[in-house]
Design a protein around this motif. Structure first.
Motif, short mmCIF file in Angstrom:
data_model
loop_
_atom_site.label_atom_id
_atom_site.label_comp_id
_atom_site.label_asym_id
_atom_site.label_seq_id
_atom_site.Cartn_x
_atom_site.Cartn_y
_atom_site.Cartn_z
N GLN A 1 -76.91 41.98 -0.69
CA GLN A 1 -77.69 42.23 0.51
C GLN A 1 -78.58 41.03 0.79
N GLY A 2 -78.34 40.35 1.90
CA GLY A 2 -79.11 39.16 2.23
C GLY A 2 -80.46 39.49 2.84
N GLU A 3 -80.45 40.11 4.02
CA GLU A 3 -81.70 40.46 4.70
C GLU A 3 -82.52 41.46 3.90
N GLY A 4 -81.85 42.24 3.07
CA GLY A 4 -82.56 43.22 2.24
C GLY A 4 -83.35 42.60 1.11
N GLY A 5 -83.19 41.28 0.89
CA GLY A 5 -83.95 40.60 -0.15
C GLY A 5 -83.10 39.98 -1.24
N VAL A 6 -81.82 39.79 -0.98
CA VAL A 6 -80.86 39.25 -1.96
C VAL A 6 -80.73 40.21 -3.14
N ASN A 7 -80.21 41.39 -2.85
CA ASN A 7 -79.96 42.42 -3.86
C ASN A 7 -78.48 42.42 -4.19
N GLU A 8 -78.15 42.20 -5.45
CA GLU A 8 -76.76 42.07 -5.88
C GLU A 8 -76.18 43.42 -6.29
N ALA A 9 -74.99 43.70 -5.82
CA ALA A 9 -74.26 44.86 -6.32
C ALA A 9 -73.78 44.58 -7.73
N SER A 10 -73.82 45.60 -8.59
CA SER A 10 -73.33 45.42 -9.96
C SER A 10 -71.80 45.46 -9.97
N ILE A 11 -71.23 44.91 -11.01
CA ILE A 11 -69.77 44.93 -11.15
C ILE A 11 -69.26 46.36 -11.23
N ALA A 12 -69.93 47.19 -12.02
CA ALA A 12 -69.51 48.59 -12.16
C ALA A 12 -69.56 49.32 -10.82
N LEU B 1 -66.01 45.24 3.34
CA LEU B 1 -67.03 44.36 2.78
C LEU B 1 -67.59 43.46 3.87
N ASP B 2 -68.88 43.58 4.09
CA ASP B 2 -69.59 42.71 5.02
C ASP B 2 -69.97 41.44 4.25
N GLU B 3 -69.17 40.39 4.46
CA GLU B 3 -69.46 39.09 3.83
C GLU B 3 -69.89 38.08 4.89
N ILE B 4 -70.60 38.59 5.89
CA ILE B 4 -71.12 37.73 6.94
C ILE B 4 -71.95 36.60 6.33
N GLN B 5 -72.79 36.95 5.36
CA GLN B 5 -73.66 35.97 4.74
C GLN B 5 -73.09 35.38 3.46
N THR B 6 -72.29 36.15 2.74
CA THR B 6 -71.82 35.72 1.41
C THR B 6 -70.48 35.00 1.43
N GLY B 7 -69.71 35.15 2.50
CA GLY B 7 -68.34 34.64 2.50
C GLY B 7 -68.24 33.13 2.61
N LEU B 8 -67.09 32.61 2.21
CA LEU B 8 -66.73 31.19 2.35
C LEU B 8 -67.63 30.26 1.55
N GLY B 9 -67.87 30.66 0.29
CA GLY B 9 -68.49 29.74 -0.66
C GLY B 9 -69.93 29.95 -0.98
N ARG B 10 -70.66 30.73 -0.21
CA ARG B 10 -72.10 30.85 -0.37
C ARG B 10 -72.52 31.31 -1.77
N THR B 11 -71.76 32.21 -2.39
CA THR B 11 -72.15 32.77 -3.69
C THR B 11 -71.56 32.02 -4.88
#
Length: 402
Positions: free
Chosen positions: A197-208, A226-236
């Motif tokens: 979650q980007g706008e939410g404060g950079v909260n990562e989903a767990s693998i599980a 999956l909303d990868e608007i912010q995370t897609g194409l190399g960002r993470t």
């Protein structure tokens, strides 16, 4: 300098009298950018660690974009979405091969891509799930500013804006698999979630959690979007954030970094969900040649220069530098993946820190009063990270009295 200040004052006056008010902007007018730097109309230089909200992945004014715009603009700028064009087909081929999802629809904004995903999910619900239409999202999520995407978004108090909201969205706590499982019902057609979650404060989903979502969707025959608007194409640090979790989505949305600053987005889907009929979806600027040429150039650069790997490397360095000063300033929960990072402040002074850093020549973002988000371009160097840390610490010395 006096003439430059006078010009700036005139521009700011015109802005205040002609632009519709939608945001509190600082009294600065940006004029040009190069690499990690931007300059305002008075010639002041800023080190940019916002990157247009994770948009300028190649930095400001990269040659690859200017070349693509110049070349394509001499051939074909727009023709009509009623026709194929060459760069549209080439870019579609690139993205489907890269993602493993067989179909793509192009748009201009992240919200448009997410709207397309919701339309597709409801089409699927109509055709294969007995009219199911509900989409489950999460608290603290952000999916865009259209009416439907505001209804999908889990930001606090957004449910009270522009009422009545579009029905059909159910929200559950992020990273809570049990809550998600309990929310699924016969009306559910999809789950829509940001891996980070980007706008939410950079909260990562767990693998599980992510693997559990994939299993739930398979068991119930619903779509995982999956909303990868912010995370897609190399960002993470990976081409797509879903690669961190060992899963594949049914539908994927991309924007921001896909055009390196040019307004461009995409929704990708598995072949099994190639369900739209003529008239179901479209748009004046979908797949227009100029945007397609930019996308081809930007994503080609990301692939060719192995920029996801660079984002992982530079992100690890940035996290390490933050941890070196963490105790001194009482920073907590340094988090994120690649070059989408955040940390929490000991006091709710996010806005004050952002303002003071800007005055010192550094652009950062505070998604909340207690959180700072960093989204620099993939081209950021260790020297620029060191400079950012130096400015940040100098400002925090003043603000926190350390």
């Amino acid at each position: 300098m006096e003439q430059l200040k006078q010009l700036t004052d005139e521009l700011l006056h015109d802005a205040s009298s002609s632009l519709l008010f939608v945001a509190n902007r600082p009294e600065v007018v940006m004029e040009r950018g190069e690499g990690m730097l931007v300059w305002d109309t008075e010639g002041k230089k800023y080190l940019d660690f916002i990157g247009g909200w994770a948009v300028t992945c190649l930095g400001h004014s990269p040659k690859v974009i200017t070349d693509a715009l110049q070349q394509q603009s001499t051939q074909l700028v727009n023709v009509s979405p009623a026709y194929y064009n060459k760069p549209m087909i080439e870019f579609a081929r690139m993205l489907t091969k890269l993602s493993g999802l067989e179909r793509v629809f192009f748009g201009s904004t992240g919200a448009e891509a997410n709207e397309s995903a919701i339309k597709l999910a409801r089409k699927y619900g109509t055709l294969r799930k007995g009219g199911a239409y509900e989409v489950i999202t999460t608290t603290r999520s952000f999916h865009g500013r259209t009416m439907a995407m505001m209804a999908a978004t889990g930001k606090p108090n957004w449910d009270k804006m522009f009422v009545p909201q579009l029905p059909g969205f159910v929200k559950v706590p992020f990273n809570d698999l049990d809550a998600m499982a309990q929310a699924i019902n016969p009306n559910t057609c999809a789950i829509l979630i940001e891996p980070v979650q980007g706008e939410g404060g950079v909260n990562e989903a767990s693998i599980a959690y992510m693997q559990g979502l994939r299993k739930l969707c398979d068991e119930h025959g619903i779509l995982l979007i999956l909303d990868e608007i912010q995370t897609g194409l190399g960002r993470t640090g990976k081409m797509f954030a879903y690669e961190h979790y060992g899963i594949m989505p049914d539908v994927l949305t991309l924007a921001k970094g896909i055009g390196g600053g040019f307004p461009l987005s995409a929704m990708l889907a598995k072949e099994a969900y190639n369900l739209f009929e003529p008239g179901d979806q479209g748009g004046t600027y979908t797949g227009q040649p100029l945007g397609m040429a930019v996308g081809l150039a930007v994503v080609g650069e990301i692939i060719g220069r192995k920029l996801p790997e660079r984002a992982a490397e530079q992100g690890a360095y940035l996290q390490a530098k933050l941890k070196e000063v963490q105790a001194k300033y009482g920073l907590t929960e340094i988090r994120g993946k690649g070059l989408l990072l955040a940390f929490d402040l000991p006091k709710p002074l996010g806005a004050e820190l952002v303002s003071a850093c800007m005055a010192a020549g550094l652009l950062i973002n505070a998604p909340s009063p207690t959180a700072i988000r960093l989204m620099p371009a993939y081209i950021v160097t260790k020297a620029e990270i060191d400079e950012m840390i130096h400015i940040l610490c100098k400002v925090m010395d003043q603000l926190f009295g350390k």
